[in-house]
Design a protein around this motif. Structure first.
Motif: not given
Length: 154
Positions: A47-56, A77-93
């Motif tokens: 998913e991060a690779a796809a986000a990177s490809s889209a940005a490029v 784009a990779k950093v942004q993807y994982f940052w948003e993933l971490a924020e979604r996980i943080a909302q669960i816990f």
């Protein structure tokens, strides 16, 4: 899948060995099964690779050809993807509230520490170390030290 408290959930985690360019890697995939339905784990790296490809691709479409700029966009784009993933996980816990009441086990353990004799304090510390974390661990360890000091002073 409907979320219901008390529903049994099974987790499977499968490490898969893979060789690329003469190097060994172990990829981990997971799936969850609840109520007979399986939810396969997604690859966040893909998913991060796809986000990177889209940005490029977007930058190339805008006429930007600088390799440094394209690489910066890919990494961002990779950093942004994982940052948003971490924020979604943080909302669960959700983070622990500092105003939470102590657990019943903590209260019971604190009472037992105040009654135990000196010969049992080392065992008490071992038990506390294996059953508590964070603030409760620190408070119980302090209680053990204070109990030891009080018994030695008596």
């Amino acid at each position: 899948m409907k979320r219901v408290r008390g529903t049994g959930i099974l987790f499977w985690v499968f490490p898969v060995k893979e060789e690329r360019n003469g190097r060994q890697f172990v990829n981990h995939t997971a799936s969850v099964k609840a109520e007979g339905k399986e939810v396969k784990g997604q690859s966040h790296f893909k998913e991060a690779a796809a986000a990177s490809s889209a940005a490029v691709s977007a930058m190339k479409s805008a006429g930007i050809k600088s390799k440094d700029a394209l690489e910066a966009a890919r990494q961002a784009a990779k950093v942004q993807y994982f940052w948003e993933l971490a924020e979604r996980i943080a909302q669960i816990f959700p983070a622990e509230s500092k105003e939470d009441a102590p657990s019943p086990l903590f209260v019971k353990t604190l009472k037992r520490i105040s009654d135990v004799d000196a010969s049992k304090l080392d065992d008490a510390q071992i038990w506390v170390d294996s059953h508590f974390t964070g603030t409760e661990l620190a408070l119980l360890t302090e209680a053990i030290y204070r109990r030891r000091d009080a018994l030695e002073a008596a």
